[in-house]
Design an enzyme around this catalytic site. Structure first.
Site, PDB file in Angstrom:
ATOM      1  CG  ASP A 676      -1.922   1.130   1.197  1.00 27.30           C
ATOM      2  OD1 ASP A 676      -2.700   1.195   0.234  1.00 27.30           O
ATOM      3  OD2 ASP A 676      -1.916   1.956   2.125  1.00 27.30           O
ATOM      4  CE  LYS A 680      -1.779   5.070   1.267  1.00 27.64           C
ATOM      5  NZ  LYS A 680      -1.932   5.168   2.732  1.00 27.64           N
TER       6      LYS A 680
END
Length: 813
Positions: A676, A680
């Site tokens: 994750d 980003k």
């Protein structure tokens, strides 16, 4: 004297006819009452005639139904002892009708002459019935057949009035009559040969105007089923407003382009006499309605209304053989005129290389054949191409007397349509500058009317139509925020938001009027089974302006649908990182589609939830700055985990708590594996202008291999307890150095990495508490002391607010 005309809906049944009588009684006498046929009768008479001509015997059944309608109306209106003579007359007229239809059936064809004769019975029966009813109620009324007053040529279907004879007839009749109320049938007239003619569909308005002009009436009142002329068709534009005052010229333009409350030729007879026309509602007689009179240049708005005509075809002839050749236009329009084909729009290139014209679609094929025949020689020599025909089109027109004194109206019109993917096929503007007409596809009419009405009439209030995918934790909170803020948005920001669709993984529900957000869960439960294809097709079919697809999921399948929406000029707002972190080619393609189709693609919540990280970065790049380095703690969930992990709380307990409180993805492995965070920093690198892939990012995971390879969320959580010693060692190692554990993402000159780091006290990351995120941008303008953004970076509420902010951004993009 006033002339009052009542349309088909106003006299559709006994109850409505009583309303008409009440209105007439409230009007000072003398008064002329012009009536249409009872509602639907004209269409059914034509249908019966066509059935008879094609030997369909059920025309007799249709005729019987029409007779029953009239007889039932008599029985509801008249006392029993006054019914017999009226019923006898009506039956006699239907006997005549049956004889005419039998003749048509024997011949096997219907002519315009016989058609006029048949449809005339609708108005004749209506006017007779109403006049007898008025008399039975004690009113000083009489009936007069307009065929004795209005004289025309023998152009059946749309006869041309001889005003010299007609005005004399009307003048002498009303000069001699003593009755307070004169009821006359609209629409019908007669030729000098004594044949029944008609004045065209909608001709009852025209009848009333002809009489009003001849008697120098005080006013002409057109009574219908709406409160006047509207700024747009109220059936298609719910925000349409009644036009209180409009000039003759504006009304003529609007009626020509489809404003059906007024038949276009109606205005001409009363214009020179300066007789005002009032459009009023039979079912709301106290409403002021619309007044049509002389030019009203005192109005603030340059636009009076928006009108449209559907089912138009464009015919285009082009070729080098047209350039500089005189008489091409004359030949073109002359041949169409000879075949009684009306041209509703004309536009020609200044090079004289092409002429484009609009005709009613049902006449287009014949018109094309006629044109190709007329220019057969030039076509055979290759000087002109065969006529090109485009169908399923519509004309949308802006109308206003003051348009010529305002700059930029065309630009505003085309910009508003373009932003909503409404393709303009042709443009025409009259020299009077009272009208700007555009040709668009039929399917885009409703959207175009609403877009233009919003732009020119709704006090700059912009309506956004949302299609929401995902009604879980983030989605439900977002809907709650939206429900709470709707009034504020409308009053303060001039944004009106409607949720047209909501979908969960199981159910989806649609409502073009907007789903009630106070009970959306109940609505969703009653919905149909969710299908991504069906959802998109439903969005596309509704074709609403300012449409936004909102993705509140973490689904790869949903992310793969973004291109569908962008290609249809539907904005995409998403907290789902998968699309922007997918292959660079796909990311770049979505950005390209957003630019090409003028559809915002916003994903602020992909990084930092509600923090303005991506927006700030975009502004830096747009202003010419260049990013050299990014350091960031980008996982609110991991920051929450490592801020709460200590000697007294096991790693498993803290992760479970973070999952329950919504700080992690539904699958915590996405957060704890580092993927994750990698997504980003990848998105930030791409937004900085670097075309890198997820595989280019070094991921220094802190999880044991066994935990990463667990087959389910439950087994993953259990593995955290199995490897508790490993996590305790990480914690103790940092504590011994008086440091704190932070999961850090780093990007520097095209290279990126993510991993767990021990942060010393003097570093900005050390005191990052709770679920906060922090980003440090080192740029050409911020080389030594970075631009810092810090705040809550996880949680459904802040993510929902970030989605909300992106939706607001679409309203100003």
């Amino acid at each position: 004297m006033k002339v009052l005309k009542f349309g088909g809906t106003s006299v559709a049944n006994a109850e409505n006819i009583r309303k008409v009588m009440s209105i007439v009684q409230d009007t000072p006498s003398p008064v002329v009452v012009v009536v249409s046929a009872l509602g639907g009768v004209t269409d059914n008479l034509l249908l019966a005639a066509n059935k008879a001509a094609t030997h369909q015997n059920n025309y007799l059944q249709l005729l019987e139904e029409l007779e029953t309608t009239h007889l039932d109306t008599v029985r509801l209106l008249f006392p029993y002892d006054k019914q017999s003579s009226v019923i006898s007359h009506i039956k006699q007229q239907f006997n005549h009708l049956e004889t005419l239809l039998e003749g048509i059936s024997l011949l096997g064809e219907i002519t315009k002459r016989s058609s006029d004769k048949i449809v005339s019975y609708g108005e004749l029966l209506s006017a007779y019935l109403i006049s007898e009813f008025f008399i039975s109620e004690g009113l000083d009324a009489r009936y007069k057949d307009t065929r004795e007053l209005i004289k025309t040529n023998s152009t059946f279907g749309k006869a041309v009035v001889d005003f010299s004879v007609t005005n004399t007839n009307i003048h002498y009749f009303f000069q001699s009559t003593k009755s307070s109320i004169t009821i006359v049938p609209g629409f019908i007239s007669s030729s000098f040969n004594g044949d029944t003619t008609t004045l065209g569909r909608g001709g009852s308005d025209y009848t009333a105007a002809i009489i009003a002009n001849a008697v120098h009436a005080e006013a002409l009142e057109i009574w219908t089923d709406v409160n006047g002329m509207y700024t747009a068709n109220p059936k298609l534009v719910k925000q349409a407003k009644t036009i209180k005052h409009i000039s003759y010229e504006e009304a003529m333009e609007l009626s020509h382009f489809g404003a059906k409350v007024l038949y276009p030729p109606t205005i001409q007879p009363v214009l020179n006499a300066k007789i005002p026309i009032y459009i009023k509602n039979t079912f709301n007689p106290k409403n002021a309605g619309s007044c049509i009179s002389e030019n009203t240049n005192g109005k603030k708005s340059p636009i009076s209304g928006i009108s449209h005509i559907e089912d138009i075809a464009l015919l285009t002839i082009e070729g080098s053989g047209m350039v500089g050749v005189p008489g091409i236009s004359k030949r073109l329009f002359e041949v169409l005129s000879q075949h009684e084909i009306s041209v509703v729009l004309i536009t020609q290139a200044s090079s004289e290389h092409s002429i484009c014209l609009g005709v009613i679609q049902q006449e287009a094929i014949i018109a094309k054949e006629i044109i190709d025949t007329a220019f057969e020689y030039e076509i055979s020599r290759g000087k002109i191409k065969p006529c090109l025909m485009e169908s399923d089109l519509a004309i949308v027109a802006l109308v206003g007397d003051r348009m010529k004194s305002h700059q930029g109206l065309s630009g505003k019109m085309f910009s508003a349509l373009g932003k909503n993917n409404v393709n303009i096929r042709a443009i025409a503007q009259g020299a009077s500058e009272r009208n700007i007409s555009t040709v668009i596809e039929n399917k885009d009419v409703k959207k175009a009317l609403n877009v233009l009405h919003e732009r020119f009439f709704e006090d700059n209030i912009k309506q956004l139509n949302l299609y929401i995918m995902g009604a879980g934790n983030v989605g439900s909170i977002f809907l709650a925020q939206l429900h709470q803020q709707r009034s504020y948005l409308k009053e303060t920001l001039k944004i009106n938001i409607r949720v047209i669709a909501i979908a969960s993984s199981k159910k989806m529900a649609f409502d073009s009027n907007g789903i009630d957000l106070s009970n959306w869960k109940e609505t969703l439960l009653k919905g149909e089974e969710t299908s991504l294809n069906a959802f998109f097709e439903n969005v596309k079919k509704r074709n609403l302006r300012n449409s936004i697809f909102v993705d509140n999921t973490a689904s790869e399948q949903v992310a793969q649908t973004y291109a569908w929406y962008l290609k249809n000029s539907i904005a995409v707002v998403t907290c789902n990182k998968i699309a922007c972190a997918s292959a660079y080619e796909n990311y770049a393609h979505l950005k390209f589609l957003s630019r090409k189709y003028n559809a915002p693609f916003l994903f602020e919540t992909n990084v930092g939830a509600g923090l303005p990280i991506i927006d700030t970065l975009k502004n830096l790049i747009a202003s010419g700055d260049r990013v050299h380095k990014i350091q960031a703690v980008l996982s609110g969930s991991l920051n929450f985990v490592f801020n709460n992990f200590n000697e007294t709380s096991s790693f498993k307990e803290v992760v479970s708590q973070a999952k329950e409180e919504g700080y992690t993805e539904p699958d915590p492995r996405i957060d704890l594996s580092g993927i994750d965070v990698a997504r980003k920093i990848l998105i930030l690198a791409r937004e900085s202008g670097y075309p890198i892939e997820i595989e280019d990012i070094e991921n220094h995971t802190f999880l044991p291999k066994e935990s990463l390879e667990t087959p389910s969320v439950e087994s993953f959580i259990e593995s955290l307890e199995t490897h508790a010693v490993h996590f305790n060692q990480l914690y103790m190692a940092a504590k011994e150095e008086d440091k704190r554990l932070k999961y850090v993402a780093t990007f520097k000159e095209g290279k990126a990495s993510v991993g767990l780091q021990q942060i010393p006290k003097e570093h900005p990351f050390y005191n990052l508490e709770g679920k906060d995120n922090i980003v440090l941008f080192y740029t050409e303008r911020y080389p030594d002391y970075p631009l810092l953004i810090k705040g809550a970076g996880a949680g459904a509420a802040v993510t929902a607010s970030g989605i909300f902010a992106d939706i607001i951004r679409t309203a100003t993009s």
